[in-house]
Design an enzyme around this catalytic site. Structure first.
Site: not given
Length: 198
Positions: A100-101
Site C-alpha cells: 500500500c502506501g
C-alpha cells in the site's frame, strides 16, 4: 533465531499487518519486532495502539532477516535513515516487503529500480522524481521479484502468503491452504479442502 521487523507509522493500516504478523509471531524460529521512526506508541487507522519495540537506530542488515513496511495514511514522509536502511537491506539481498502506501514511499525514493513491482495506482507516481521504471509496474495484487515483495492495499492475504512462500516458511501447499481459508471463506474451504477443525 531469525528476526522479522514490521515497520509502521501512525495511522498505519492494521489489517495489512495482521495476517503476516499472526503467522510469524507463533513460530518459535522467528522473533518479531515492531519498529517505527521513534519509540512510543503508533495508533492505527482502526484505533489500535501498538507499542513500538525499536527505532531505526536499532535495526541493521546484521540483525534483520525480513523487513516489512505496512501501509497507511502517513507515508508522505522524508527520512534519510529509513531510505538508507531500505537501500542497505535490498543491496544485501535481505527480504523487504512493502504494501500500500509503503510502496509509494519506495517508488518516490527510487527503491523500485531494477525490480518488477506493483502498487496502489501507477498514476499516483507520475510526478515522483525517483521513479523511472514505469515499464516494470505489473497490474497484479502482489509482485515478487528477487528479494522485494510489493502489494497493493487490497492484498493483505496475498501479501502474507507470498512472504511466507519466499521464506520457505512451511510447505507451499500448506501456506496456500491456510490463506485460502480467509480468502474464500470457511464453508467454501470445507467443501474444497475438508474441515480444518475436524
Amino acid at each position: 533465531m531469525k528476526q522479522a521487523v514490521i515497520f509502521i507509522l501512525d495511522e498505519y493500516a492494521d489489517w495489512e499487518a495482521s495476517y503476516i504478523a499472526s503467522r510469524l509471531n507463533v513460530n518459535p524460529e522467528w522473533q518479531m519486532k515492531i519498529a517505527s521512526l521513534q519509540q512510543g506508541v503508533c495508533t492505527s487507522i482502526g484505533g489500535f495502539r501498538t507499542l513500538v519495540d525499536c527505532d531505526l537506530d536499532e535495526i541493521s542488515q546484521e540483525n534483520v532477516d525480513l523487513f516489512i513496511l505496512i501501509g497507511g495514511n502517513s507515508w508522505n514522509i522524508e527520512n534519510k535513515k529509513l531510505n538508507s536502511l531500505i537501500h542497505q537491506l535490498l543491496e544485501q539481498n535481505i527480504l523487504v516487503a512493502a504494501i500500500c502506501g509503503a510502496v509509494d514511499f519506495l517508488a518516490r525514493h527510487g527503491h523500485l529500480k531494477g525490480y518488477k513491482h506493483t502498487g496502489n495506482a501507477l498514476g499516483v507516481w507520475k510526478d515522483y522524481q525517483g521513479y523511472k521504471n514505469h515499464n516494470d509496474f505489473l497490474f497484479q495484487q502482489v509482485v515478487v521479484d528477487k528479494n522485494l515483495i510489493t502489494a497493493n492495499g487490497t492484498a493483505a492475504i496475498e501479501f502474507s502468503e507470498n512472504i511466507l512462500k519466499l521464506l520457505n516458511f512451511s510447505a507451499e501447499n500448506e501456506i496456500e491452504k491456510e490463506h485460502r481459508l480467509f480468502s474464500i471463506g470457511y464453508y467454501a474451504y470445507v467443501e474444497k479442502y475438508g474441515n480444518p477443525f475436524a
